[in-house]
Design a protein around this motif. Structure first.
Motif, mmCIF file in Angstrom:
data_model
loop_
_atom_site.group_PDB
_atom_site.id
_atom_site.type_symbol
_atom_site.label_atom_id
_atom_site.label_comp_id
_atom_site.label_asym_id
_atom_site.label_seq_id
_atom_site.Cartn_x
_atom_site.Cartn_y
_atom_site.Cartn_z
ATOM 1 N N PRO A 1 0.442 9.866 3.258
ATOM 2 C CA PRO A 1 0.009 8.597 2.644
ATOM 3 C C PRO A 1 1.172 7.702 2.244
ATOM 4 O O PRO A 1 1.003 6.490 2.145
ATOM 5 C CB PRO A 1 -0.776 9.056 1.410
ATOM 6 N N ILE A 2 2.356 8.287 2.027
ATOM 7 C CA ILE A 2 3.498 7.459 1.641
ATOM 8 C C ILE A 2 3.991 6.615 2.813
ATOM 9 O O ILE A 2 4.819 5.729 2.632
ATOM 10 C CB ILE A 2 4.658 8.309 1.089
ATOM 11 N N ARG B 1 0.219 4.644 -12.807
ATOM 12 C CA ARG B 1 -1.059 4.398 -12.141
ATOM 13 C C ARG B 1 -2.119 4.061 -13.176
ATOM 14 O O ARG B 1 -2.183 4.672 -14.239
ATOM 15 C CB ARG B 1 -1.481 5.608 -11.316
ATOM 16 N N ARG C 1 3.463 7.560 -10.260
ATOM 17 C CA ARG C 1 2.307 8.278 -10.807
ATOM 18 C C ARG C 1 2.145 8.060 -12.310
ATOM 19 O O ARG C 1 1.032 8.062 -12.825
ATOM 20 C CB ARG C 1 2.403 9.771 -10.502
ATOM 21 N N GLY D 1 -7.699 9.689 -6.989
ATOM 22 C CA GLY D 1 -7.146 9.471 -5.663
ATOM 23 C C GLY D 1 -8.086 8.632 -4.810
ATOM 24 O O GLY D 1 -9.271 8.484 -5.115
ATOM 25 N N LEU E 1 3.645 8.328 -5.005
ATOM 26 C CA LEU E 1 3.301 8.936 -6.286
ATOM 27 C C LEU E 1 4.506 9.511 -7.003
ATOM 28 O O LEU E 1 4.515 9.620 -8.227
ATOM 29 C CB LEU E 1 2.242 10.027 -6.064
ATOM 30 N N THR F 1 0.836 -1.209 0.000
ATOM 31 C CA THR F 1 0.000 0.000 0.000
ATOM 32 C C THR F 1 0.862 1.247 0.000
ATOM 33 O O THR F 1 0.563 2.225 -0.697
ATOM 34 C CB THR F 1 -0.944 0.009 1.220
ATOM 35 N N MET G 1 -6.651 -0.729 -4.212
ATOM 36 C CA MET G 1 -5.352 -0.588 -3.548
ATOM 37 C C MET G 1 -5.069 -1.909 -2.851
ATOM 38 O O MET G 1 -5.947 -2.762 -2.740
ATOM 39 C CB MET G 1 -5.386 0.565 -2.542
ATOM 40 N N ARG H 1 -1.472 5.276 5.388
ATOM 41 C CA ARG H 1 -2.657 5.887 4.781
ATOM 42 C C ARG H 1 -3.697 6.247 5.829
ATOM 43 O O ARG H 1 -4.304 7.325 5.774
ATOM 44 C CB ARG H 1 -3.260 4.911 3.762
ATOM 45 N N ALA I 1 0.160 13.767 -2.779
ATOM 46 C CA ALA I 1 -1.248 13.372 -2.919
ATOM 47 C C ALA I 1 -1.872 14.206 -4.028
ATOM 48 O O ALA I 1 -1.256 15.150 -4.530
ATOM 49 C CB ALA I 1 -2.002 13.583 -1.608
ATOM 50 N N ASN J 1 1.209 4.338 -2.921
ATOM 51 C CA ASN J 1 1.064 5.756 -2.606
ATOM 52 C C ASN J 1 2.339 6.562 -2.828
ATOM 53 O O ASN J 1 2.350 7.768 -2.572
ATOM 54 C CB ASN J 1 0.604 5.926 -1.150
#
Length: 613
Positions: A301-302, A67, A64, A72, A60, A54, A159, A305, A342, A58
């Motif tokens: 979130p990295i 994805r 990113r 989001g 990103l 997870t 996710m 979460r 994010a 995250n």
């Protein structure tokens, strides 16, 4: 009536559900049961597998471009998946049943290589087709889909935690599917502890990979070895199942979809498109944030979460993770690049939050100034190259002593197409609209700062007496001369906190100690724009949070709280950048605040649905 096995018995227990591991712990302590110890260790490792996958999804700044679903993960999905690990408790008890099925399980060897081909063969011949048939049945039966499997598909953006978000019945079936190859190897005498660990953790890793929403396989592998696409599924392949629920039912091998005629025709082409990284979307608006302190670095979130989805406060476990936080900080410094933290969608436009990898205390160290400004400048130039319309600077990133509230970058790069915004005009408007309409006087420290100056000049025009705390008569007089001649006498210089002992409206722009707060009379309200915010020591007074606004109701994909603020609430400087973008204003908002625009920006914020907190 609720269908049986559609909800967890320990759903309402909160953190107390982990007491259900108590019997295993008791067996390890009192009976020296090694199998119970293995179950506990395996559950912990399985949880870490889900957590790491997870976190990866995250990151990103790394993923990113790959994805699959660009949206989001919002608060609604995070809340639904909060107890994603319920199944680990269930399958721990299922693991305990192995003691009865295999009496000598505690005496298994650590490793037996003969078990590998047996487990692999049973997985392909039993687990894969068993899951495929069960999965198709859950989709084909209206009753089973509505009461059971629809929960899993209600997550908008798959996710890795989504892999664990399912009903007890589904996880009972999954537990049987996982157990079959292991039980088979044990019954034929080639099982081992290492094989159990390896198979279960590999199973979880592949399940998490399929749900991670990041395409990790380069398409050239499948072009070079076409058969491989039927032997291992990809995240794109599985994500298509979540968007088109009538195809791609396999566990990990698309071969069974091929045999059942349920492969989605877009699978290979979409996988190539996503893995090539060409499907990246440039944001229209960027908020350039920064870390406040070491603990705050874990509120992202990295990292976690769930922690990022609630207002920040220091939680006990964070003390144990400080070494990890320090390591992450050093890695971010070594990378020396702004991170995408994010993103969310507002009015159909992509908004991103970027992070300058510097902690709050760095901004007050003179030798760090050049490095910080270089990173901010690189972020602005990167945003300019990407076609970003507006980039808004967070509190310390626009510090007056650091870069003149963004003036440094605008002057250095006069041809910037991206608009640089400090957002302080709306910050001032938020603070000013908090002050009671019947107020006759206020006390203001940090009065000669950019915000302090604007607040003082605005209030004196409203015929409100402003006690400006400053030791510099020169700076005070400079601000006083900016006020209309008939309003200048409403600005009063004071040099001590004692001067405000009868004033109940304190506006704090500079940190004040408990000793200094004592001079405020009972019933005082502390408005503040100081970073970090002051600590509320007085029980007979009230303390406002940092100036903030709630984003419009149509915001989508937002799943992170901004520092100590509530969900959907952002700091006023962030909101100021959003308003700047929504209005399409074609000027930079840097340097000194234009007092004439305070009411204009406030009216624009109200028009676009932002609400004061």
């Amino acid at each position: 009536m609720v269908a049986s096995l559609s909800s967890w018995p320990w759903d309402n227990m909160g953190l107390y559900k982990y007491l259900l591991y108590g019997p295993f712990v008791a067996n390890v302590i009192y009976s020296k049961d090694s199998w119970c110890l293995h179950i506990l260790i395996l559950c912990m490792l399985r949880g870490l597998v889900y957590q790491f996958w997870t976190m990866f999804g995250n990151w990103l700044f790394l993923v990113r471009r790959r994805r699959i679903i660009k949206d989001g993960v919002d608060f609604n999905q995070i809340d639904k998946e909060w107890d994603w690990d319920n199944f680990l408790i269930l399958q721990a008890f299922m693991g305990a049943l192995f003691c009865y099925l295999v009496p000598n399980i505690s005496e298994l060897p650590v490793w037996d290589l003969r078990g590998a081909p047996v487990v692999m063969m049973l997985h392909v011949l039993v687990s894969e087709p068993g899951f495929y048939l069960a999965h198709r049945y859950f989709h084909g039966s209206h009753h089973f889909f509505k009461n059971y499997h629809s929960h899993h598909h209600s997550s908008r953006v798959p996710m890795s935690f989504t892999a664990g978000y399912a009903t007890p019945l589904e996880h009972l079936v999954m537990g049987v599917i996982i157990s079959a190859p292991l039980l088979g190897s044990l019954l034929v005498g080639v099982g081992s502890i290492g094989m159990i660990y390896g198979y279960v953790l590999l199973f979880d890793s592949l399940s998490c990979m399929g749900h991670c929403n990041v395409e990790i396989f380069p398409y050239r592998i499948f072009e070079a070895f076409p058969t491989l696409r039927y032997l291992i599924y990809t995240p794109t392949y599985h994500t298509l199942h979540h968007t088109d629920k009538n195809s791609n039912f396999c566990l990990f091998m698309p071969l069974f979809d091929a045999l059942g005629g349920t492969i989605n025709g877009k699978s290979w082409e979409l996988q190539k498109e996503v893995s090539s990284g060409k499907n990246d979307q440039a944001p229209d608006f960027v908020f350039l944030a920064h870390i406040v302190d070491m603990f705050h670095s874990m509120h992202a979130p990295i990292v976690f979460r769930s922690v990022a989805s609630i207002p920040f406060f220091i939680q006990p476990f964070m003390f144990f993770l400080l070494p990890l936080g320090m390591t992450m900080m050093l890695l971010m410094w070594a990378w020396s690049k702004t991170f995408v933290l994010a993103f969310y969608n507002l009015r159909g436009k992509l908004h991103q939050i970027w992070l300058v990898p510097r902690h709050g205390f760095h901004y007050f160290l003179p030798f760090c100034t050049e490095g910080i400004n270089k990173q901010i400048e690189m972020s602005i130039l990167r945003a300019n190259k990407m076609g970003v319309k507006v980039i808004s600077l967070a509190a310390l990133n626009k510090n007056e002593a650091l870069n003149g509230g963004g003036t440094l970058f605008v002057n250095k790069h006069p041809d910037l197409k991206v608009r640089v915004v400090h957002g302080n005009t709306l910050t001032a408007a938020v603070i000013l609209n908090e002050i009671p309409s019947d107020a006759k006087e206020v006390f203001l420290n940090g009065s000669t700062s950019k915000l302090g100056r604007a607040i003082a000049l605005y209030l004196c025009r409203k015929k409100i007496r402003v006690m400006m705390l400053t030791l510099s008569a020169e700076r005070f007089q400079k601000i006083q001369k900016e006020a209309p001649a008939d309003c200048q006498h409403y600005l009063v210089q004071v040099t001590k906190y004692q001067a405000a002992q009868n004033c109940k409206n304190w506006i704090v722009g500079k940190w004040i100690t408990p000793r200094e707060q004592r001079w405020a009379p009972p019933g005082t309200h502390f408005h503040q724009f100081v970073v970090p915010p002051i600590i509320g020591f007085r029980r007979d007074c009230t303390y406002g949070k940092l100036a903030a606004m709630k984003l419009p109701e149509d915001v989508q994909g937002l799943g992170m709280c901004e520092y100590t603020l509530d969900r959907g609430v952002v700091h006023a400087c962030h909101a100021g950048g959003v308003v700047h973008f929504l209005e399409g204003w074609n000027y930079h908002e840097v340097g000194a605040i234009d007092v004439e625009k305070i009411d204009v920006v406030w009216a624009a914020a109200m028009k676009h649905g932002l609400k004061p907190v």
